[in-house]
Design a protein around this motif. Sequence first.
Motif, PDB file in Angstrom:
ATOM      1  N   ILE A  58      20.271  22.529   7.834  1.00 41.44           N
ATOM      2  CA  ILE A  58      19.077  22.809   7.023  1.00 41.44           C
ATOM      3  C   ILE A  58      18.458  21.520   6.505  1.00 41.44           C
ATOM      4  N   PHE A  59      19.296  20.615   5.993  1.00 41.28           N
ATOM      5  CA  PHE A  59      18.762  19.376   5.424  1.00 41.28           C
ATOM      6  C   PHE A  59      18.144  18.498   6.509  1.00 41.28           C
ATOM      7  N   LYS A  60      18.800  18.426   7.667  1.00 47.67           N
ATOM      8  CA  LYS A  60      18.256  17.623   8.776  1.00 47.67           C
ATOM      9  C   LYS A  60      16.887  18.152   9.187  1.00 47.67           C
ATOM     10  N   ASP A  61      16.770  19.466   9.332  1.00 46.37           N
ATOM     11  CA  ASP A  61      15.486  20.052   9.726  1.00 46.37           C
ATOM     12  C   ASP A  61      14.422  19.847   8.651  1.00 46.37           C
ATOM     13  N   LEU A  62      14.811  19.972   7.379  1.00 46.55           N
ATOM     14  CA  LEU A  62      13.870  19.731   6.286  1.00 46.55           C
ATOM     15  C   LEU A  62      13.388  18.287   6.297  1.00 46.55           C
ATOM     16  N   LYS A  63      14.318  17.367   6.459  1.00 48.44           N
ATOM     17  CA  LYS A  63      13.971  15.946   6.461  1.00 48.44           C
ATOM     18  C   LYS A  63      13.081  15.601   7.653  1.00 48.44           C
ATOM     19  N   MET A  64      13.423  16.133   8.830  1.00 54.15           N
ATOM     20  CA  MET A  64      12.613  15.879  10.022  1.00 54.15           C
ATOM     21  C   MET A  64      11.225  16.512   9.893  1.00 54.15           C
ATOM     22  N   ALA A  65      11.157  17.680   9.287  1.00 48.90           N
ATOM     23  CA  ALA A  65       9.860  18.334   9.090  1.00 48.90           C
ATOM     24  C   ALA A  65       8.990  17.511   8.149  1.00 48.90           C
ATOM     25  N   HIS A  66       9.602  16.990   7.089  1.00 50.21           N
ATOM     26  CA  HIS A  66       8.840  16.162   6.154  1.00 50.21           C
ATOM     27  C   HIS A  66       8.352  14.884   6.832  1.00 50.21           C
ATOM     28  N   GLU A  67       9.202  14.300   7.668  1.00 50.23           N
ATOM     29  CA  GLU A  67       8.836  13.060   8.362  1.00 50.23           C
ATOM     30  C   GLU A  67       7.837  13.311   9.488  1.00 50.23           C
ATOM     31  N   GLY A  68       7.695  14.566   9.906  1.00 53.89           N
ATOM     32  CA  GLY A  68       6.738  14.905  10.949  1.00 53.89           C
ATOM     33  C   GLY A  68       7.316  14.935  12.349  1.00 53.89           C
ATOM     34  N   SER A  69       8.616  14.674  12.500  1.00 53.02           N
ATOM     35  CA  SER A  69       9.210  14.644  13.834  1.00 53.02           C
ATOM     36  C   SER A  69       9.630  16.028  14.329  1.00 53.02           C
ATOM     37  N   LEU A 118      23.143  15.693  -3.273  1.00 55.95           N
ATOM     38  CA  LEU A 118      22.175  15.877  -4.342  1.00 55.95           C
ATOM     39  C   LEU A 118      21.157  14.742  -4.367  1.00 55.95           C
ATOM     40  N   PHE A 119      21.618  13.501  -4.267  1.00 55.19           N
ATOM     41  CA  PHE A 119      20.707  12.357  -4.279  1.00 55.19           C
ATOM     42  C   PHE A 119      19.804  12.360  -3.043  1.00 55.19           C
ATOM     43  N   ASP A 120      20.365  12.681  -1.868  1.00 53.10           N
ATOM     44  CA  ASP A 120      19.550  12.740  -0.652  1.00 53.10           C
ATOM     45  C   ASP A 120      18.462  13.807  -0.771  1.00 53.10           C
ATOM     46  N   PHE A 121      18.855  14.965  -1.276  1.00 49.81           N
ATOM     47  CA  PHE A 121      17.892  16.054  -1.430  1.00 49.81           C
ATOM     48  C   PHE A 121      16.820  15.699  -2.458  1.00 49.81           C
ATOM     49  N   MET A 122      17.232  15.134  -3.582  1.00 47.31           N
ATOM     50  CA  MET A 122      16.264  14.734  -4.601  1.00 47.31           C
ATOM     51  C   MET A 122      15.311  13.671  -4.059  1.00 47.31           C
ATOM     52  N   ASP A 123      15.824  12.793  -3.200  1.00 46.62           N
ATOM     53  CA  ASP A 123      14.973  11.770  -2.593  1.00 46.62           C
ATOM     54  C   ASP A 123      13.916  12.405  -1.691  1.00 46.62           C
ATOM     55  N   VAL A 124      14.316  13.406  -0.890  1.00 45.89           N
ATOM     56  CA  VAL A 124      13.348  14.101  -0.037  1.00 45.89           C
ATOM     57  C   VAL A 124      12.322  14.827  -0.903  1.00 45.89           C
ATOM     58  N   LEU A 125      12.766  15.462  -1.997  1.00 48.69           N
ATOM     59  CA  LEU A 125      11.820  16.116  -2.901  1.00 48.69           C
ATOM     60  C   LEU A 125      10.833  15.107  -3.482  1.00 48.69           C
ATOM     61  N   ALA A 130       5.400  12.721  -3.495  1.00 42.92           N
ATOM     62  CA  ALA A 130       4.585  11.508  -3.412  1.00 42.92           C
ATOM     63  C   ALA A 130       3.643  11.493  -2.214  1.00 42.92           C
ATOM     64  N   HIS A 131       4.069  12.065  -1.084  1.00 39.82           N
ATOM     65  CA  HIS A 131       3.311  11.859   0.146  1.00 39.82           C
ATOM     66  C   HIS A 131       2.774  13.113   0.827  1.00 39.82           C
ATOM     67  N   SER A 132       3.269  14.262   0.478  1.00 39.18           N
ATOM     68  CA  SER A 132       2.827  15.474   1.174  1.00 39.18           C
ATOM     69  C   SER A 132       1.407  15.846   0.763  1.00 39.18           C
ATOM     70  N   THR A 133       0.649  16.301   1.738  1.00 38.56           N
ATOM     71  CA  THR A 133      -0.703  16.776   1.458  1.00 38.56           C
ATOM     72  C   THR A 133      -0.723  18.294   1.309  1.00 38.56           C
ATOM     73  N   ASN A 134       0.425  18.920   1.544  1.00 36.48           N
ATOM     74  CA  ASN A 134       0.511  20.372   1.486  1.00 36.48           C
ATOM     75  C   ASN A 134       0.849  20.817   0.067  1.00 36.48           C
ATOM     76  N   PRO A 135      -0.043  21.570  -0.581  1.00 37.91           N
ATOM     77  CA  PRO A 135       0.229  21.998  -1.966  1.00 37.91           C
ATOM     78  C   PRO A 135       1.431  22.938  -2.086  1.00 37.91           C
ATOM     79  N   LEU A 136       1.706  23.715  -1.045  1.00 36.65           N
ATOM     80  CA  LEU A 136       2.864  24.614  -1.079  1.00 36.65           C
ATOM     81  C   LEU A 136       4.160  23.816  -1.161  1.00 36.65           C
ATOM     82  N   PHE A 137       4.270  22.734  -0.385  1.00 33.82           N
ATOM     83  CA  PHE A 137       5.465  21.893  -0.407  1.00 33.82           C
ATOM     84  C   PHE A 137       5.611  21.205  -1.762  1.00 33.82           C
TER      85      PHE A 137
END
Length: 178
Positions: A58-69, A118-125, A130-137
């Motif tokens: 789940i975290f890998k997919d979330l991180k990759m989705a945020h990064e756009g890959s 926890l730190f990795d997840f908080m960093d992705v949040l 800071a960078h997402s243009t999607n208001p839902l995210f």
Amino acid sequence: MDTITNKHREAMDAWNNLIEGNEKPDDDEIYNVVNSMKKISIFYSCHNLGPWNLWDIIFKDLKMAHEGSNPLPEEAIKYSIAACMFATMWELHSVENVLENGRNEDIEEQVAQVKTKLFDFMDVLRLILAHSTNPLFKEKAIYQYVTYLSFFVINWVLNIIQFWEISFMILTKNFKIY
């Protein structure tokens, strides 16, 4: 639980294979990914799914989705954020239970793993905020931040109260108050 986690793994494998093959997912594949992530998120909110080792997926997919890959559907990302939050909360609960029950387990390693997650997840949040243009995210990320803050502040206050209650009990036993 096995059925839900297996269906999620299958849906994500199919999704990742399509994306890697530069194919466009159809409505059925989008539905499968969103529906499986929704079920995982809902079940994680009530049950500890830690034994099924879903965090890495789940975290890998979330991180990759945020990064756009790996462009997951918006709803799937929303449920991924919630599932990651519930996963860390359940792991914190497990560590707390070990400490309360005095079981002699390798608690230091567990604490280090939970802290890293926890730190990795908080960093992705933080990056989403800071960078997402999607208001839902952004909405989901700020909600999770507030949830964590309230959880940790409430526990901090309860620990302070418990400390003062214990201190008062010790003082009243040693010094008789009339």
